[in-house]
Design a protein around this motif. Structure first.
Motif, PDB file in Angstrom:
ATOM      1  N   VAL A   1      -7.072   1.839   4.811  1.00  0.00           N
ATOM      2  CA  VAL A   1      -6.623   1.990   3.427  1.00  0.00           C
ATOM      3  C   VAL A   1      -5.625   0.885   3.135  1.00  0.00           C
ATOM      4  N   THR A   2      -5.903   0.084   2.128  1.00  0.00           N
ATOM      5  CA  THR A   2      -5.076  -1.090   1.864  1.00  0.00           C
ATOM      6  C   THR A   2      -5.161  -1.497   0.402  1.00  0.00           C
ATOM      7  N   SER A   3      -4.127  -2.219  -0.040  1.00  0.00           N
ATOM      8  CA  SER A   3      -4.118  -2.773  -1.394  1.00  0.00           C
ATOM      9  C   SER A   3      -4.405  -4.278  -1.398  1.00  0.00           C
ATOM     10  N   HIS A   4      -4.873  -4.806  -0.269  1.00  0.00           N
ATOM     11  CA  HIS A   4      -5.124  -6.242  -0.141  1.00  0.00           C
ATOM     12  C   HIS A   4      -6.614  -6.503   0.089  1.00  0.00           C
ATOM     13  N   GLY A   5      -7.180  -7.373  -0.738  1.00  0.00           N
ATOM     14  CA  GLY A   5      -8.587  -7.709  -0.603  1.00  0.00           C
ATOM     15  C   GLY A   5      -8.920  -8.330   0.737  1.00  0.00           C
ATOM     16  N   TRP A   6      -8.017  -9.162   1.259  1.00  0.00           N
ATOM     17  CA  TRP A   6      -8.272  -9.801   2.559  1.00  0.00           C
ATOM     18  C   TRP A   6      -8.260  -8.781   3.693  1.00  0.00           C
ATOM     19  N   ASP A   7      -7.495  -7.715   3.540  1.00  0.00           N
ATOM     20  CA  ASP A   7      -7.450  -6.654   4.538  1.00  0.00           C
ATOM     21  C   ASP A   7      -8.747  -5.841   4.512  1.00  0.00           C
TER      22      ASP A   7
ATOM     23  N   THR B   1       0.827  -1.206   0.000  1.00  0.00           N
ATOM     24  CA  THR B   1       0.000   0.000   0.000  1.00  0.00           C
ATOM     25  C   THR B   1       0.864   1.260   0.000  1.00  0.00           C
ATOM     26  N   LEU B   2       1.883   1.293   0.871  1.00  0.00           N
ATOM     27  CA  LEU B   2       2.808   2.428   0.928  1.00  0.00           C
ATOM     28  C   LEU B   2       4.153   2.107   0.282  1.00  0.00           C
ATOM     29  N   LEU B   3       4.631   0.896   0.508  1.00  0.00           N
ATOM     30  CA  LEU B   3       5.947   0.494   0.011  1.00  0.00           C
ATOM     31  C   LEU B   3       5.814  -0.482  -1.146  1.00  0.00           C
TER      32      LEU B   3
ATOM     33  N   ARG C   1      13.446  -4.287   4.422  1.00  0.00           N
ATOM     34  CA  ARG C   1      13.791  -3.071   5.168  1.00  0.00           C
ATOM     35  C   ARG C   1      14.148  -1.900   4.259  1.00  0.00           C
ATOM     36  N   TYR C   2      14.268  -2.157   2.965  1.00  0.00           N
ATOM     37  CA  TYR C   2      14.766  -1.107   2.060  1.00  0.00           C
ATOM     38  C   TYR C   2      13.883  -0.913   0.831  1.00  0.00           C
ATOM     39  N   LEU C   3      12.619  -1.201   0.978  1.00  0.00           N
ATOM     40  CA  LEU C   3      11.708  -1.080  -0.154  1.00  0.00           C
ATOM     41  C   LEU C   3      11.461   0.383  -0.518  1.00  0.00           C
ATOM     42  N   PRO C   4      11.313   0.680  -1.817  1.00  0.00           N
ATOM     43  CA  PRO C   4      11.007   2.047  -2.225  1.00  0.00           C
ATOM     44  C   PRO C   4       9.567   2.421  -1.892  1.00  0.00           C
ATOM     45  N   VAL C   5       9.346   3.703  -1.725  1.00  0.00           N
ATOM     46  CA  VAL C   5       8.011   4.227  -1.448  1.00  0.00           C
ATOM     47  C   VAL C   5       7.286   4.461  -2.766  1.00  0.00           C
ATOM     48  N   HIS C   6       6.010   4.089  -2.840  1.00  0.00           N
ATOM     49  CA  HIS C   6       5.229   4.385  -4.041  1.00  0.00           C
ATOM     50  C   HIS C   6       5.203   5.899  -4.287  1.00  0.00           C
ATOM     51  N   GLU C   7       5.144   6.283  -5.537  1.00  0.00           N
ATOM     52  CA  GLU C   7       5.277   7.686  -5.926  1.00  0.00           C
ATOM     53  C   GLU C   7       4.212   8.593  -5.309  1.00  0.00           C
ATOM     54  N   ASP C   8       3.045   8.067  -5.054  1.00  0.00           N
ATOM     55  CA  ASP C   8       1.942   8.899  -4.552  1.00  0.00           C
ATOM     56  C   ASP C   8       2.002   9.156  -3.044  1.00  0.00           C
TER      57      ASP C   8
END
Length: 234
Positions: free
Chosen positions: A176-182, A18-20, A94-101
């Motif tokens: 707010v989530t990008s997962h249907g199960w969430d 969702t964020l990363l 631990r080092y994932l990029p942040v989505h542009e938005d």
């Protein structure tokens, strides 16, 4: 679709996907498992055994389950997964990029006076480290991890616990989530839901639709800005 009629008090954000952006981990796992579906197989198995932990009251921390299921995925695909492979995968989280938005979207939500909180299945130190190094930590009132209560999302207890921690009613929380199960889990706990669309994710057709579907956090800020604020007596 928009079923939200008043501005929520709390925006409760999922973190991973969702964020990363999980793409770097997906590429790494696909390479380790030598299969273009390797990440999908691993992540689905990871969720399956997190949910097993919920169902059997036999809690294991997220990293332990992630390690075990990565090796199980290797066994399924006839690829040997070493301890170094596991460590490299966990380190990549631990080092994932942040989505542009995200930066602009969080700023817009913050300017609306909303309480911004993270709720994740990942260990708090992993999330906090990434939020601090990206500078996003300043937007968040709290970072909540489901591990604190020995359950994983989408267990109802996790969302109810989060609401109690924040001293609000579930109906005043927008997840707010990008997962249907969430989405399904938050809805089951009586919370509002916003589904942030992602290419690799989709909604579960047998659960209730989310109250809102958005392409990014910037759109979310624009939607919530137009909603009336209800004064509540505490």
């Amino acid at each position: 679709m928009q079923n939200i009629v008043t501005r929520p008090i709390v925006v409760l954000l999922d973190v991973y996907e969702t964020l990363l952006d999980m793409s770097p981990v997906a590429k790494k796992v696909n390479k380790i498992l030598n299969n273009k579906l390797g990440y999908t197989i691993w992540f689905e198995l990871l969720l399956q055994y997190c949910f097993l932990s919920n169902a059997t009251d036999s809690f294991h921390d997220f990293n332990t389950i992630a390690s075990s299921t990565l090796k199980m995925s290797g066994h399924r695909l006839h690829e040997k997964v070493t301890d170094d492979d596991v460590e490299n995968t966990l380190t990549a989280l631990r080092y994932l990029p942040v989505h542009e938005d995200v930066q602009e979207g969080l700023s817009a939500l913050y300017d609306l006076g909303l309480r911004i909180v993270a709720l994740t299945n990942i260990p708090e130190d992993t999330v906090r480290e990434r939020m601090e190094t990206t500078g996003l930590i300043s937007y968040f009132e709290r970072l909540l991890t489901a591990e604190k209560i020995g359950k994983y999302k989408p267990a109802k207890e996790v969302y109810e616990w989060a609401a109690k921690e924040l001293k609000v009613e579930p109906s005043d929380v927008l997840v707010v989530t990008s997962h249907g199960w969430d989405v399904a889990g938050a809805d089951n706990a009586g919370m509002l839901t916003a589904y942030k669309k992602q290419e690799r994710q989709m909604l579960y057709s047998l659960s209730n639709d989310p109250d809102l579907q958005i392409k990014d956090l910037i759109e979310l800020g624009n939607v919530l800005k137009k909603l009336p604020v209800i004064q509540r007596n505490f």
